[in-house]
Design a protein around this motif. Structure first.
Motif, short mmCIF file in Angstrom:
data_model
loop_
_atom_site.label_atom_id
_atom_site.label_comp_id
_atom_site.label_asym_id
_atom_site.label_seq_id
_atom_site.Cartn_x
_atom_site.Cartn_y
_atom_site.Cartn_z
N THR A 60 15.37 78.63 -85.22
CA THR A 60 16.66 78.86 -84.56
C THR A 60 16.55 78.32 -83.14
N ARG A 61 17.67 78.14 -82.47
CA ARG A 61 17.68 77.53 -81.14
C ARG A 61 16.77 78.24 -80.16
N GLU A 62 16.88 79.56 -80.10
CA GLU A 62 16.11 80.32 -79.12
C GLU A 62 14.61 80.21 -79.38
N VAL A 63 14.22 80.29 -80.63
CA VAL A 63 12.80 80.18 -80.98
C VAL A 63 12.30 78.76 -80.68
N ALA A 64 13.10 77.75 -81.03
CA ALA A 64 12.71 76.36 -80.77
C ALA A 64 12.53 76.12 -79.27
N GLU A 65 13.46 76.64 -78.47
CA GLU A 65 13.35 76.49 -77.01
C GLU A 65 12.07 77.12 -76.49
N THR A 66 11.74 78.29 -77.02
CA THR A 66 10.52 78.98 -76.61
C THR A 66 9.28 78.18 -76.98
N LYS A 67 9.25 77.64 -78.19
CA LYS A 67 8.11 76.84 -78.64
C LYS A 67 7.92 75.61 -77.75
N VAL A 68 9.02 74.92 -77.46
CA VAL A 68 8.96 73.73 -76.60
C VAL A 68 8.39 74.10 -75.23
N ARG A 69 8.91 75.17 -74.66
CA ARG A 69 8.46 75.61 -73.34
C ARG A 69 6.96 75.97 -73.35
N GLN A 70 6.52 76.69 -74.39
CA GLN A 70 5.12 77.08 -74.50
C GLN A 70 4.20 75.85 -74.56
N VAL A 71 4.58 74.88 -75.38
CA VAL A 71 3.77 73.67 -75.52
C VAL A 71 3.72 72.90 -74.21
N MET A 72 4.86 72.76 -73.55
CA MET A 72 4.92 72.01 -72.30
C MET A 72 4.08 72.67 -71.20
N VAL A 73 4.16 73.99 -71.09
CA VAL A 73 3.38 74.71 -70.09
C VAL A 73 1.89 74.62 -70.41
N PHE A 74 1.53 74.84 -71.67
CA PHE A 74 0.13 74.77 -72.08
C PHE A 74 -0.44 73.37 -71.82
N SER A 75 0.33 72.34 -72.13
CA SER A 75 -0.12 70.96 -71.91
C SER A 75 -0.32 70.69 -70.42
N ALA A 76 0.64 71.10 -69.62
CA ALA A 76 0.52 70.90 -68.17
C ALA A 76 -0.66 71.67 -67.59
N ASP A 77 -0.83 72.91 -68.04
CA ASP A 77 -1.95 73.72 -67.57
C ASP A 77 -3.30 73.09 -67.89
N ASN A 78 -3.34 72.32 -68.98
CA ASN A 78 -4.57 71.66 -69.41
C ASN A 78 -4.61 70.18 -69.01
N GLN A 79 -3.67 69.80 -68.14
CA GLN A 79 -3.59 68.45 -67.58
C GLN A 79 -3.47 67.35 -68.64
N HIS A 80 -2.63 67.63 -69.65
CA HIS A 80 -2.33 66.63 -70.67
C HIS A 80 -0.84 66.31 -70.63
N PRO A 81 -0.47 65.06 -70.88
CA PRO A 81 0.93 64.67 -70.81
C PRO A 81 1.70 64.86 -72.13
N LEU A 82 1.17 65.63 -73.05
CA LEU A 82 1.83 65.83 -74.34
C LEU A 82 3.27 66.30 -74.14
N GLN A 83 4.19 65.64 -74.83
CA GLN A 83 5.61 65.99 -74.73
C GLN A 83 6.08 66.64 -76.03
N CYS A 84 6.94 67.63 -75.86
CA CYS A 84 7.51 68.37 -76.98
C CYS A 84 9.00 68.49 -76.73
N THR A 85 9.79 68.29 -77.75
CA THR A 85 11.23 68.38 -77.62
C THR A 85 11.82 69.01 -78.87
N MET A 86 13.14 69.15 -78.87
CA MET A 86 13.81 69.71 -80.04
C MET A 86 15.13 68.99 -80.26
N GLU A 87 15.59 69.02 -81.52
CA GLU A 87 16.89 68.44 -81.85
C GLU A 87 17.44 69.16 -83.06
N PRO A 88 18.77 69.18 -83.18
CA PRO A 88 19.37 69.86 -84.34
C PRO A 88 18.89 69.22 -85.64
#
Length: 105
Positions: free
Chosen positions: A76-104
């Motif tokens: 669902t939208r809210e869960v997808a947004e949370t997953k994207v945010r978690q991955v982006m924060v975790f990647s940044a915290d570990n100094q990796h440029p991994l990108q995560c996004t979502m689409e319908p």
């Protein structure tokens, strides 16, 4: 129309309507390939945030690596947004440029 379907309020007949229920829109959470994030880190992300087995995480990681993009799951939208945010924060915290996004879906 029977009297059971009608309610009378201040002399007016009001028919109760049953709400139409429909499934919520689902969103694909997507990982994007880059030339810097280690493959092992992507596997860890898939295991930690998407609860994939080691085998499935490896398969998805290879798909992302070979095709440039890969779907991690449908949410669902809210869960997808949370997953994207978690991955982006975790990647940044570990100094990796991994990108995560979502689409319908």
């Amino acid at each position: 129309m029977s009297d059971k379907q009608l309610q009378y309020t201040d002399g007016l007949a009001v028919q109760e309507a049953k709400p139409e229920l429909k499934r919520p829109q689902l969103y694909k959470v997507i990982l994007l390939n880059d030339d810097y994030t280690p493959m092992e880190f992507v596997i860890v992300v898939l295991e930690r945030f998407f609860h994939k087995s080691r085998e499935e995480a490896t398969r998805i990681m290879l798909h992302v690596h070979q095709r440039g993009i890969g779907v991690c799951g449908l949410y669902t939208r809210e869960v997808a947004e949370t997953k994207v945010r978690q991955v982006m924060v975790f990647s940044a915290d570990n100094q990796h440029p991994l990108q995560c996004t979502m689409e319908p879906e």
